[in-house]
Design an enzyme around this catalytic site. Structure first.
Site, PDB file in Angstrom:
ATOM      1  N   TYR A  95       0.807  -1.226   0.000  1.00 36.86           N
ATOM      2  CA  TYR A  95       0.000   0.000   0.000  1.00 36.86           C
ATOM      3  C   TYR A  95       0.838   1.272   0.000  1.00 36.86           C
ATOM      4  CZ  TYR A  95       0.733  -1.074   4.951  1.00 36.86           C
ATOM      5  OH  TYR A  95       1.282  -1.429   6.154  1.00 36.86           O
TER       6      TYR A  95
ATOM      7  N   GLY B  37       1.177   3.724  -3.144  1.00 32.81           N
ATOM      8  CA  GLY B  37       0.194   4.748  -3.487  1.00 32.81           C
ATOM      9  C   GLY B  37      -0.313   5.539  -2.308  1.00 32.81           C
ATOM     10  N   HIS B  38       0.203   5.287  -1.094  1.00 30.88           N
ATOM     11  CA  HIS B  38      -0.339   5.950   0.112  1.00 30.88           C
ATOM     12  C   HIS B  38       0.803   6.347   1.045  1.00 30.88           C
ATOM     13  CE1 HIS B  38      -2.875   6.501   3.758  1.00 30.88           C
ATOM     14  NE2 HIS B  38      -3.832   6.699   2.874  1.00 30.88           N
ATOM     15  N   PHE B  39       1.501   7.275   0.861  1.00 29.42           N
ATOM     16  CA  PHE B  39       1.628   8.187  -0.264  1.00 29.42           C
ATOM     17  C   PHE B  39       3.067   8.087  -0.738  1.00 29.42           C
ATOM     18  CE2 PHE B  39      -1.502   9.954   2.702  1.00 29.42           C
ATOM     19  CZ  PHE B  39      -2.636   9.983   1.901  1.00 29.42           C
TER      20      PHE B  39
ATOM     21  N   VAL C 297       2.428   6.521   4.606  1.00 33.30           N
ATOM     22  CA  VAL C 297       1.649   6.468   5.849  1.00 33.30           C
ATOM     23  C   VAL C 297       0.766   5.224   5.774  1.00 33.30           C
ATOM     24  CG1 VAL C 297      -0.129   7.634   7.231  1.00 33.30           C
ATOM     25  CG2 VAL C 297       1.604   8.986   6.048  1.00 33.30           C
TER      26      VAL C 297
END
Length: 140
Positions: free
Chosen positions: A44, A47-49, A54
């Site tokens: 994850y 894309g986060h971020f 985070v």
């Protein structure tokens, strides 16, 4: 202590959705403490971020729920069953969780009636609360 292999014998989650590394303490049907070592390699984070990774709050709640599921499904009467979310109440996000953090996940069952249970859940990093919530579980 339970490691990934033992955890996967209790709950059906597998990578990439298995969000707990170990169970450090367990009192079946009552209490559990799990641990998640947050790595930059978590899928994850792409894309986060990308500029400031985070851990998503929803995944912290899911990690807590997985600990709660281990607590409930470790009871002999629920062996081989699945624990489902019945509700999330009073969720509060207090701190960012980033790569390198060790997330300690504690769930204490505060109410049980048949196959339904409510757990007080708290995730911390170095003793500082990252997220807290009240989670409802339904055994199916």
């Amino acid at each position: 202590m339970m490691k990934a292999k033992e955890i996967m014998e209790v709950i059906p989650h597998r990578q990439p959705m298995l969000l707990i590394d170990t169970i450090e303490e367990l009192t079946p049907g009552e209490h559990g403490i799990g641990k998640k070592c947050v790595s930059y390699n978590e899928p994850y984070f792409a894309g986060h971020f990308p500029q400031e990774p985070v851990m998503p709050g929803v995944l912290m709640i899911e990690a807590l729920a997985q600990v709660g599921a281990v607590v409930m499904l470790s009871c002999p009467e629920y062996k081989g069953k699945t624990a489902y979310f019945g509700g999330i109440n009073q969720a509060k996000f207090k701190r960012k969780v980033v790569p390198g953090d060790v997330l300690m996940l504690e769930v204490e069952m505060i109410k049980k009636k048949g196959p339904i249970g409510i757990g007080k859940a708290v995730a911390t990093v170095e003793g500082e609360v990252a997220v807290s919530a009240e989670l409802t579980f339904a055994i199916g």
